[in-house]
Design a protein around this motif. Structure first.
Motif, PDB file in Angstrom:
ATOM      1  N   TYR A   2      -2.396   6.880   3.939  1.00 53.08           N
ATOM      2  CA  TYR A   2      -2.076   5.760   3.054  1.00 53.08           C
ATOM      3  C   TYR A   2      -0.758   6.073   2.339  1.00 53.08           C
ATOM      4  CZ  TYR A   2      -6.795   4.329   4.071  1.00 53.08           C
ATOM      5  OH  TYR A   2      -7.922   3.951   4.729  1.00 53.08           O
ATOM      6  N   GLU A  20      -0.127   1.602  -0.060  1.00 58.59           N
ATOM      7  CA  GLU A  20      -0.296   0.611   1.015  1.00 58.59           C
ATOM      8  C   GLU A  20      -1.740   0.691   1.511  1.00 58.59           C
ATOM      9  OE1 GLU A  20       1.884   1.440   4.707  1.00 58.59           O
ATOM     10  OE2 GLU A  20       2.614  -0.624   4.549  1.00 58.59           O
ATOM     11  N   ALA A  21      -2.533  -0.313   1.183  1.00 57.15           N
ATOM     12  CA  ALA A  21      -3.966  -0.306   1.538  1.00 57.15           C
ATOM     13  C   ALA A  21      -4.435  -1.763   1.645  1.00 57.15           C
ATOM     14  CB  ALA A  21      -4.766   0.458   0.489  1.00 57.15           C
ATOM     15  N   VAL A  24      -8.190  -2.784   1.142  1.00 54.77           N
ATOM     16  CA  VAL A  24      -8.674  -2.659  -0.243  1.00 54.77           C
ATOM     17  C   VAL A  24      -8.091  -3.800  -1.077  1.00 54.77           C
ATOM     18  CG1 VAL A  24      -8.850  -1.148  -2.257  1.00 54.77           C
ATOM     19  CG2 VAL A  24      -8.784  -0.134   0.033  1.00 54.77           C
ATOM     20  N   SER A  58      -0.972  -4.094  -1.007  1.00 54.56           N
ATOM     21  CA  SER A  58      -0.863  -2.877  -1.821  1.00 54.56           C
ATOM     22  C   SER A  58      -1.859  -2.880  -2.979  1.00 54.56           C
ATOM     23  CB  SER A  58       0.556  -2.756  -2.386  1.00 54.56           C
ATOM     24  OG  SER A  58       0.773  -3.789  -3.316  1.00 54.56           O
ATOM     25  N   SER A  81       2.343  10.328   1.627  1.00 55.29           N
ATOM     26  CA  SER A  81       1.080   9.657   1.971  1.00 55.29           C
ATOM     27  C   SER A  81      -0.092  10.493   1.501  1.00 55.29           C
ATOM     28  CB  SER A  81       0.973   9.494   3.486  1.00 55.29           C
ATOM     29  OG  SER A  81       1.960   8.625   3.942  1.00 55.29           O
ATOM     30  N   ASP A  84      -6.987   9.763   2.179  1.00 52.77           N
ATOM     31  CA  ASP A  84      -8.045   8.755   2.051  1.00 52.77           C
ATOM     32  C   ASP A  84      -7.843   7.891   0.822  1.00 52.77           C
ATOM     33  OD1 ASP A  84      -9.539   9.683   4.257  1.00 52.77           O
ATOM     34  OD2 ASP A  84     -10.375  11.285   3.017  1.00 52.77           O
ATOM     35  N   PHE A  85      -8.226   6.644   0.950  1.00 49.76           N
ATOM     36  CA  PHE A  85      -8.129   5.686  -0.165  1.00 49.76           C
ATOM     37  C   PHE A  85      -9.244   4.672   0.101  1.00 49.76           C
ATOM     38  CE2 PHE A  85      -6.206   2.150  -2.555  1.00 49.76           C
ATOM     39  CZ  PHE A  85      -5.684   2.802  -3.670  1.00 49.76           C
TER      40      PHE A  85
END
Ligand SMILES: Cc1cc2nc3c(=O)[nH]c(=O)nc-3n(C[C@H](O)[C@H](O)[C@H](O)COP(=O)(O)OP(=O)(O)OC[C@H]3O[C@@H](n4cnc5c(N)ncnc54)[C@H](O)[C@@H]3O)c2cc1C
Ligand code: FES
Length: 279
Positions: A2, A20-21, A24, A58, A81, A84-85
């Protein structure tokens, strides 16, 4: 991985990370959190969503340095980066038209309160915000919080900016003033949340707090985030993080937060030794 689209130092020990996700960002709601891991050997830590942009894909989190993982995260920069997110996790904050809501934010939690105050205002509530920090240098997002509040009161413990004192003082004045306050949402260090709840209890004003016990998986499996609310055992990650502050067993929360203090201290010393940081 991420990607960190933006890292910004808000104050020396509190940093903003726009990540950047897209998955989510699509589902995030006020009061929810993510569990992050810097790399595959890293510890999982929960951070609350401060903002999100579905179009950009985001999610923004704001992190205060307290121990190994938060300090490691602080060393990362825009373009780096993380492994995990995961999220959004937890039950979103209950938003509806209550009438007048007082949002109390302590320290980094102004970032947590922002989307909640905004959503409450959009529902037509009168929002009175109280923002507190230890001193002027630790205050941020004053203008942002003001823009989503009908009234903003600022306190600093040492009086270096705005009103000198703790957030509980203007909170007490407000509930005593005769103005009908329909709900208080207090988020910040546990001790602050406890005393906000103690302040409003005699006045019978419902007070929601966002608990921050130790968490591991964030999905109800490990039991680490166990708290007692109204005499019942609840898991903060799946039953919260928001709870009725008048019902929380604060002593149990404080005791459980201290469980790994020795290990946390050793971990930080080891990491500082490895990277030559003795601050
Ligand atoms: C649901 C939830 C949402 C959260 N959201 C945020 C957020 O948006 N931003 C943020 O900065 N933090 C947030 N936290 C707290 C954050 O997860 C912890 O600060 C982090 O896990 C600490 O990890 P560490 O390895 O850096 O420190 P550790 O080694 O785990 O702890 C180091 C020291 O800091 C103390 N500590 C641990 N947690 C806290 C805390 N919350 N406040 C003050 N001292 C603490 C420990 O008792 C210990 O003394 C949240 C916690 C929960 C449960
Ligand atoms: S963090 Fe594991 S059960 Fe909540």
């Amino acid at each position: 991985m991420y990607k960190i689209l933006l890292k910004q130092d808000l104050v020396p020990n509190i940093h903003l990370f726009k990540i950047e996700a897209p998955a989510v960002a699509k589902k995030a709601q006020p009061g929810q959190f993510v569990v992050i891991r810097i790399d595959e050997k890293g510890e999982r830590i929960p951070l609350t969503v401060a903002d999100w942009d579905k179009a950009e894909g985001s999610v923004t989190v704001v992190c205060m340095e307290v121990g190994t993982t938060t300090r490691r995260l602080a060393t990362l920069s825009t373009g780096d980066s993380i492994a995990d997110f995961v999220g959004p996790l937890g039950i979103p904050t209950h938003i509806e038209k209550f009438g007048t809501v007082c949002c109390v934010a302590g320290g980094f939690a102004v970032a947590v309160v922002m989307p909640i105050a905004r959503a409450l205002r959009e529902k037509g509530n009168k929002v009175i915000s109280i923002l507190g920090a230890r001193n002027k240098d630790l205050l941020f997002w004053e203008d942002e919080l003001r823009s989503v509040s009908d009234q903003l009161i600022i306190t600093t413990d040492d009086g270096s900016y705005a009103r000198k004192g703790l957030v509980t003082e203007p909170l007490k004045e407000l509930v005593e003033s005769g103005e009908k306050v329909d709900r208080v949402i207090a988020i910040g260090p546990s001790i602050m949340m406890k005393f906000c709840a103690k302040t409003t209890e005699p006045f019978g004003v419902k007070t929601i707090v966002s608990l921050n016990p130790i968490m591991v998986d964030g999905t109800g499996m490990c039991g680490c985030c166990r708290v007692s609310v109204g005499g019942a055992t609840r898991f903060t990650c799946v039953d919260g993080p928001d709870f009725d502050g008048h019902q929380v067993d604060w002593d149990l929360l404080f005791a459980r937060q201290r469980t790994y203090l020795e290990e946390e201290k050793r971990s930080l010393e080891q990491w500082q030794h490895q990277c030559g940081d003795y601050s």
